[in-house]
Design a protein around this motif. Sequence first.
Motif, PDB file in Angstrom:
ATOM      1  N   VAL A  66      25.131   1.455   0.398  1.00 11.92           N
ATOM      2  CA  VAL A  66      23.672   1.321   0.438  1.00 11.92           C
ATOM      3  C   VAL A  66      23.079   2.718   0.429  1.00 11.92           C
ATOM      4  O   VAL A  66      23.436   3.568   1.257  1.00 11.92           O
ATOM      5  CB  VAL A  66      23.210   0.536   1.674  1.00 11.92           C
ATOM      6  CG1 VAL A  66      21.684   0.468   1.722  1.00 11.92           C
ATOM      7  CG2 VAL A  66      23.799  -0.875   1.658  1.00 11.92           C
ATOM      8  N   VAL A  67      22.176   2.964  -0.526  1.00 15.52           N
ATOM      9  CA  VAL A  67      21.612   4.307  -0.702  1.00 15.52           C
ATOM     10  C   VAL A  67      20.094   4.249  -0.601  1.00 15.52           C
ATOM     11  O   VAL A  67      19.470   3.197  -0.788  1.00 15.52           O
ATOM     12  CB  VAL A  67      22.023   4.902  -2.068  1.00 15.52           C
ATOM     13  CG1 VAL A  67      23.534   5.024  -2.167  1.00 15.52           C
ATOM     14  CG2 VAL A  67      21.479   4.055  -3.221  1.00 15.52           C
ATOM     15  N   ASP A  68      19.498   5.397  -0.295  1.00 14.30           N
ATOM     16  CA  ASP A  68      18.042   5.523  -0.296  1.00 14.30           C
ATOM     17  C   ASP A  68      17.541   5.551  -1.733  1.00 14.30           C
ATOM     18  O   ASP A  68      18.140   6.184  -2.608  1.00 14.30           O
ATOM     19  CB  ASP A  68      17.617   6.792   0.432  1.00 14.30           C
ATOM     20  CG  ASP A  68      17.930   6.755   1.910  1.00 14.30           C
ATOM     21  OD1 ASP A  68      17.922   5.648   2.485  1.00 14.30           O
ATOM     22  OD2 ASP A  68      18.199   7.830   2.490  1.00 14.30           O
ATOM     23  N   ASP A  69      16.428   4.882  -1.958  1.00 16.07           N
ATOM     24  CA  ASP A  69      15.914   4.778  -3.318  1.00 16.07           C
ATOM     25  C   ASP A  69      14.400   4.620  -3.255  1.00 16.07           C
ATOM     26  O   ASP A  69      13.785   4.791  -2.198  1.00 16.07           O
ATOM     27  CB  ASP A  69      16.568   3.573  -4.013  1.00 16.07           C
ATOM     28  CG  ASP A  69      16.737   3.777  -5.516  1.00 16.07           C
ATOM     29  OD1 ASP A  69      16.018   4.623  -6.084  1.00 16.07           O
ATOM     30  OD2 ASP A  69      17.571   3.092  -6.117  1.00 16.07           O
ATOM     31  N   TRP A  70      13.816   4.277  -4.410  1.00 14.25           N
ATOM     32  CA  TRP A  70      12.369   4.097  -4.508  1.00 14.25           C
ATOM     33  C   TRP A  70      12.054   2.841  -5.319  1.00 14.25           C
ATOM     34  O   TRP A  70      12.804   2.476  -6.218  1.00 14.25           O
ATOM     35  CB  TRP A  70      11.711   5.299  -5.199  1.00 14.25           C
ATOM     36  CG  TRP A  70      11.895   6.599  -4.502  1.00 14.25           C
ATOM     37  CD1 TRP A  70      12.924   7.484  -4.669  1.00 14.25           C
ATOM     38  CD2 TRP A  70      11.035   7.161  -3.513  1.00 14.25           C
ATOM     39  NE1 TRP A  70      12.765   8.564  -3.846  1.00 14.25           N
ATOM     40  CE2 TRP A  70      11.602   8.393  -3.121  1.00 14.25           C
ATOM     41  CE3 TRP A  70       9.849   6.753  -2.918  1.00 14.25           C
ATOM     42  CZ2 TRP A  70      11.017   9.216  -2.172  1.00 14.25           C
ATOM     43  CZ3 TRP A  70       9.264   7.568  -1.966  1.00 14.25           C
ATOM     44  CH2 TRP A  70       9.842   8.791  -1.600  1.00 14.25           C
ATOM     45  N   VAL A  71      10.928   2.214  -4.993  1.00 12.19           N
ATOM     46  CA  VAL A  71      10.374   1.168  -5.846  1.00 12.19           C
ATOM     47  C   VAL A  71       8.895   1.485  -6.063  1.00 12.19           C
ATOM     48  O   VAL A  71       8.254   2.116  -5.218  1.00 12.19           O
ATOM     49  CB  VAL A  71      10.535  -0.244  -5.247  1.00 12.19           C
ATOM     50  CG1 VAL A  71      12.001  -0.614  -5.112  1.00 12.19           C
ATOM     51  CG2 VAL A  71       9.815  -0.363  -3.914  1.00 12.19           C
TER      52      VAL A  71
END
Length: 709
Positions: A647-652
């Motif tokens: 699980v990684v940090d991301d953007w939406v």
Amino acid sequence: MARTAGKSMSSNLYVPFALPARILGRVVRETRISLEEARWRWQERISRFWCYLKPDGVSSRMQILSPKGLDFQFFHHRTDQSLIYALLAQVNPSAAETIIAESDFYRSHIWGLLGSGNMYLGQVIDWHADIISGYRWDQRRYHKRFYPAPFPGGHDIKFPWELSRCQHLVRLGQAYWITDNEKYALEFVAQVQDWIDCNPWPWGVNWASTMDVAIRAVNWLWGYQFFKESKSLPEQFICKFKRSLLTHGRHIYHNLENRSGITGNHYLSNLVGLIYLGILCPEFKEAGKWREFALNEIETEMFKQVYPDGVDFEASTSYHRLVLEMFLSATLLARYNDHDFSPEYMKRLEMMVEFIMVIIRPDGTAPLIGDSDNGRLHRLKAWHEPEREWNDFRYLLAIGGYLFDREDFLCAAGAELEEAIWLMPERVTPIQQPHERRPLASQRFEHSGFYVLRTDEVHLLVERGEIGLGGVGAHNHYNPLGFELWMNGYAIVVDPGTYVYTADWSAREQYRSMARHNTLCIELPGFAPSYPPQNLFSFQRLYTVREIAWNTNRQFDQLVLERVSIKNNVTVIHRRIIIHWKNPAIVVLRDIVSGTAAVPCFFSLHFSSALTVGTLSATGVNGLALTWSGNDICNCTVLSSSWSMTVVDDWVSPSYGVQHPAKTAKFVNTRQDFSEPLDIFFSAPHITLRHDDGVWQEIQILLSESTRL
């Protein structure tokens, strides 16, 4: 591809033909533009546009305030003022307060555009600037010499275009009707007059996009209908305003966006602008020509741009919304003025509304597949929650419900009636008690490649991966076999969105890439995206897609799709099996990869920014626990040992220019031998599946059958 020259005694004669076709075309285009620019600059010096805005451009019958014999019907009239106010109060008691508050922001020159947040634009509005970056376009440059920011970006040409669409003028007009306060009329006059003075035709960035010229004309006409009886509109202003509208109409007609061979939403907006001008400005000599041309063309465009299943052909749910809004607005205005469309046109329009009804989730929001850039024709509702405007399409169901007398549309629209009130107040009266919402069945849209698997607990939108806009794919994303999942009242797996276009080329490429979608990303040998990117609105066909199976009944939905990717004699096949078990609510995803060679591949699940993502606490279970504000929402269980999960940090990005931090789960095939499929189960936290459970066994049978197909 270069065109080579043949042998000749005079080789110089053939030098131009040795140039690549693209370069030669650019030379021809630049030469033509230079000649046009020289012509207009010469005419400006001599007569200040006399040849374009000559006095006989407006019919001698024109009477500024009430042209006799040139009547037309608008959507509403001043006599509807009390009725509309009463309807708004009944539908949304805070509607008037929200309208006035937003209008006062515009009077103070405070805007929130394209993710900017509320920003003060100064005492004098700069119509030529990007309010985020501070970049300013030369207002004395010829309109055909403007282009979006080159790589790597840095400024966004959409900002001056969006500001100059003048959609806020409708809000000023609504506030004027509610309060009868002349300050809103004075602001309308001041802003329109300033825009005309600062944007003389044909100079400046705000004449560069015919689409935006047409949308501006529509919104000017909407605004004027609110203020036309105000004592604050002097005759001198009205004459100047009408002459500018005449310029708008002529510019649209002579710069139609239909030159490329494939027409899309830009050309449709041109036609809508001409329909508005042709009907609402009958004093113009060209009005009849514009009206008849555009009404004939818009009927043709319905069958060019909308598939037989009722879906817009640009492979974007937000662009379907925009295109439907334009069709509905122009259709209603034309029908009010005694134009009849063919039954086939009206049926296709009705099917467009049906698509909206099916894709809308039980909470009223819509999945955002493909580009979503906040595009609207007119914004008739002031939203108390501004971000909700970009993923709530139910107002279209209300308009379609009253237009087609469809009770199911009105039931699905719920209380979203405000835009319908401004467009057709006499049809909305009286507002009946809302009927009990009817459950909708799962549905397949064959031509556009969308599938909706749904109950009241689950809404799953799957995209087969067709390339939109006749194979150009301008607003497509690389999302073959991708999906969005809403479950137990919340968006779970979402499309990451669009974020921006040319303001940041790298972000644009990332947000539309396969790795940024809920699908399998296959790293074929010898393939690498071009850097820097060559075109942010072209689409490279990397695969073919087909449907293997589609079955739906009361117990379950079964969907099997397949994608074939070929590069350098390596073929990789991705089969996606989706089983939606309806009671209890379970969604099963199986990805099977096969091919002529083992290649690296990974799969991503992009979660809503509202969710907290943790690991399942059960011993021996690999998966994720998804919660919202401490409440358990959904479990995501992984049943494949050869796929690692991180699980990684991301953007939406829920709307243009906005991005929120979110989590993404990435699954990597550690063996790279395609020996084991990836199985993921989504279910409510209280549901536990055991191997001896009947539902588990039924699902396993369906998975096995789907694998063998």
